[in-house]
Design a protein around this motif. Structure first.
Motif, PDB file in Angstrom:
ATOM      1  N   VAL A   1      -5.365  10.143   4.054  1.00  0.00           N
ATOM      2  CA  VAL A   1      -4.203   9.356   3.633  1.00  0.00           C
ATOM      3  C   VAL A   1      -4.001   8.199   4.626  1.00  0.00           C
ATOM      4  N   PRO A   2      -3.305   7.116   4.201  1.00  0.00           N
ATOM      5  CA  PRO A   2      -3.039   6.008   5.115  1.00  0.00           C
ATOM      6  C   PRO A   2      -2.321   6.493   6.365  1.00  0.00           C
ATOM      7  N   PHE A   3      -2.771   5.994   7.481  1.00  0.00           N
ATOM      8  CA  PHE A   3      -2.328   6.548   8.753  1.00  0.00           C
ATOM      9  C   PHE A   3      -2.429   5.470   9.826  1.00  0.00           C
ATOM     10  N   LEU A   4      -1.429   5.416  10.670  1.00  0.00           N
ATOM     11  CA  LEU A   4      -1.467   4.414  11.740  1.00  0.00           C
ATOM     12  C   LEU A   4      -1.036   5.074  13.035  1.00  0.00           C
ATOM     13  N   SER A   5      -1.849   4.949  14.055  1.00  0.00           N
ATOM     14  CA  SER A   5      -1.503   5.612  15.308  1.00  0.00           C
ATOM     15  C   SER A   5      -1.886   4.766  16.513  1.00  0.00           C
TER      16      SER A   5
ATOM     17  N   LYS B   1       0.822  -1.204   0.000  1.00  0.00           N
ATOM     18  CA  LYS B   1       0.000   0.000   0.000  1.00  0.00           C
ATOM     19  C   LYS B   1       0.858   1.258   0.000  1.00  0.00           C
ATOM     20  N   ALA B   2       0.141   2.376  -0.058  1.00  0.00           N
ATOM     21  CA  ALA B   2       0.834   3.651  -0.037  1.00  0.00           C
ATOM     22  C   ALA B   2       1.530   3.829   1.305  1.00  0.00           C
ATOM     23  N   GLU B   3       2.469   4.748   1.339  1.00  0.00           N
ATOM     24  CA  GLU B   3       3.199   5.013   2.572  1.00  0.00           C
ATOM     25  C   GLU B   3       2.255   5.464   3.681  1.00  0.00           C
ATOM     26  N   TYR B   4       2.472   4.909   4.842  1.00  0.00           N
ATOM     27  CA  TYR B   4       1.658   5.290   5.987  1.00  0.00           C
ATOM     28  C   TYR B   4       2.277   6.487   6.700  1.00  0.00           C
ATOM     29  N   ILE B   5       1.406   7.220   7.363  1.00  0.00           N
ATOM     30  CA  ILE B   5       1.912   8.201   8.317  1.00  0.00           C
ATOM     31  C   ILE B   5       1.852   7.508   9.673  1.00  0.00           C
ATOM     32  N   TYR B   6       2.980   7.480  10.373  1.00  0.00           N
ATOM     33  CA  TYR B   6       2.991   6.785  11.651  1.00  0.00           C
ATOM     34  C   TYR B   6       3.018   7.787  12.791  1.00  0.00           C
TER      35      TYR B   6
ATOM     36  N   VAL C   1      -5.887   3.852   9.301  1.00  0.00           N
ATOM     37  CA  VAL C   1      -6.713   4.412   8.250  1.00  0.00           C
ATOM     38  C   VAL C   1      -6.138   3.972   6.921  1.00  0.00           C
TER      39      VAL C   1
END
Lengths: 291, 141
Positions: free
Chosen positions: B39-43, A205-210, B70
């Motif tokens: 946007v892809p997001f992980l928290s 998948k696309a890059e995640y924001i962590y 997300v």
């Protein structure tokens, strides 16, 4: 030759036993359904969890976290044993206990100390009788537990591991394969085997924001992973327990049927013998009067 | 208005799965909001209240020990504990708050103090969740 009355009493006794085993069988099957439902409900969480962990572990250097690191010198081994609280389920508990004992003996033979964490009375009693070092034992929990039990156990072993009181932790539980088959399974949970359960990377998948960093997230996820594994072991054990009890009670009921059949035959034979004897007496008496 | 799917699962059950307009979640580094096509997001999530907006109304869910992901227009929340406002046992939360405060007064030891503090935080978040839901009129199931 037992008297008629004795046989009758025995038949009634077996019939009552049969009622009980039959009832236990039905209770176990209802509980099994329940336990299976819980596994079903747990699955989405577990799957999502593995996926998340896989994604993260793929993008991070796993050697940064102490839970992942294999210790060079292993002095103390923790073994977490999940058994049931009640018996009458065939060899289910015995199998788990034997598997755990075998592991403990192997570790002892290597000169390591062994500490046990027991869930379920059967395992606790088994190891207590044999004088093992039990660090923590839970009884009467298997009947109704939720994630908080796994949470508590997880915190306990992770705490001990981080303090250096344990250098290795294994989990022994009854794996539920099918209603007819449950086997004891041993699983090393600490140190964690890096990326053993990696999701396939096809999804790229696309890059995640962590948030926070990847390492920070891993530090949050890894301890939870231990708890997830423990919870799964507990769920499996409870499922297996009910399945094993169902099978053994089914067997017992069938044995009761066999016994009732054999005893009834014996009863009828004895009854017939008594009638024949009485007839002989009457005939004999009549003959004597004639003479 | 474009919607985003919200799914909340715990080890014991699936708490929620439905399309919503907006999700606000208590991230470990502060609250964040998610709308459709994020946007892809992980928290990682802290202890607190997650809320979502649907049909102009705000709904509240208490979460503890969780993660939010997300991706593909879907928010997945994995939490060890998640309770909708209506499911919260306010009486229990209040008792637990009192107990925690009592222990914090007595305990000087660090570990127990931290535990009591965490318990206090949880019970207060639960009550906050309930009262927010009540004032938003979304406390009924």
């Amino acid at each position: 030759m037992p008297s008629l009355k004795d046989v009758k009493v025995k038949i009634n006794g077996v019939k009552k036993t049969k009622q009980i085993t039959k009832a236990m069988n039905m209770v176990a099957s209802a509980k099994l359904r329940n336990a299976q439902n819980r596994i079903e409900r747990f699955r989405p969480y577990a799957e999502k969890f593995y996926e998340m962990l896989g994604d993260l572990a793929a993008g991070a250097d796993p050697s940064v976290h102490p839970l992942l690191e294999t210790r060079e010198e292993v002095k103390t081994v923790g073994i977490l044993v999940a058994t049931s609280d009640r018996g009458l389920c065939g060899s289910f508990n015995t199998n788990i206990n034997q598997a755990a004992r075998k592991l403990a003996e192997e570790k002892k033979a290597e000169g390591k100390a062994v500490k046990l964490y027991c869930v379920g009375k059967k395992g606790r009693d088994f190891f207590r009788r044999r004088g093992y070092d039990i660090a923590l034992a839970f009884g009467d929990k298997m009947n109704s537990f939720d994630f908080s039990l796994a949470n508590q156990l997880g915190l306990e072993v992770i705490g001990a591991y981080m303090r250096g009181e344990l250098d290795e932790v294994h989990l022994v539980f009854g794996e539920f394969i099918s209603v007819a088959r449950q086997v004891p399974r041993t699983l090393g949970i600490l140190p964690m085997q890096g990326s053993a359960e990696k999701g396939d990377d096809s999804g790229n998948k696309a890059e995640y924001i962590y948030e926070p960093s990847v390492e920070g997230l891993l530090a949050e996820l890894l301890p939870r992973f231990i708890k997830v594994q423990i919870y799964r072991g507990l769920l499996d054990t409870s499922c297996s327990e009910h399945a094993a009890r169902m099978a053994s009670m089914d067997n017992a009921t069938r044995n009761c049927d066999d016994m009732i059949g054999a005893l009834t035959l014996q009863y009828n034979k004895a009854r017939q013998a008594a009638i024949t004897k009485e007839l002989m007496d009457i005939v004999g008496g009549a003959e004597a009067l004639k003479g | 208005m474009a919607q985003i799917n919200l799914e909340i699962v715990t080890p014991d059950r699936k708490v929620l799965s439905q399309p919503v307009d907006y999700v606000g979640a208590p991230g470990i580094e502060g609250e964040f909001g998610i709308m459709a096509n994020h946007v892809p997001f992980l928290s990682a999530l802290g202890v607190g209240n997650l809320y979502y907006k649907e049909n102009g109304k705000y709904f509240y869910v208490f979460v503890a020990g969780g993660f939010a992901e997300v991706s593909n227009n879907k928010v997945t929340v994995l939490a060890e504990v998640a309770e909708k406002a209506a499911e919260i046992d306010v009486e229990r939360a209040r008792r637990s708050q009192e107990r925690a405060e009592e222990r914090m007064r007595q305990q000087k030891e660090k570990l127990d103090f931290a535990r009591a503090q965490a318990a206090l935080q949880r019970s207060m978040a639960r009550m906050r969740c309930r009262s927010s839901a009540e004032s938003a009129g979304t406390c009924a199931l």
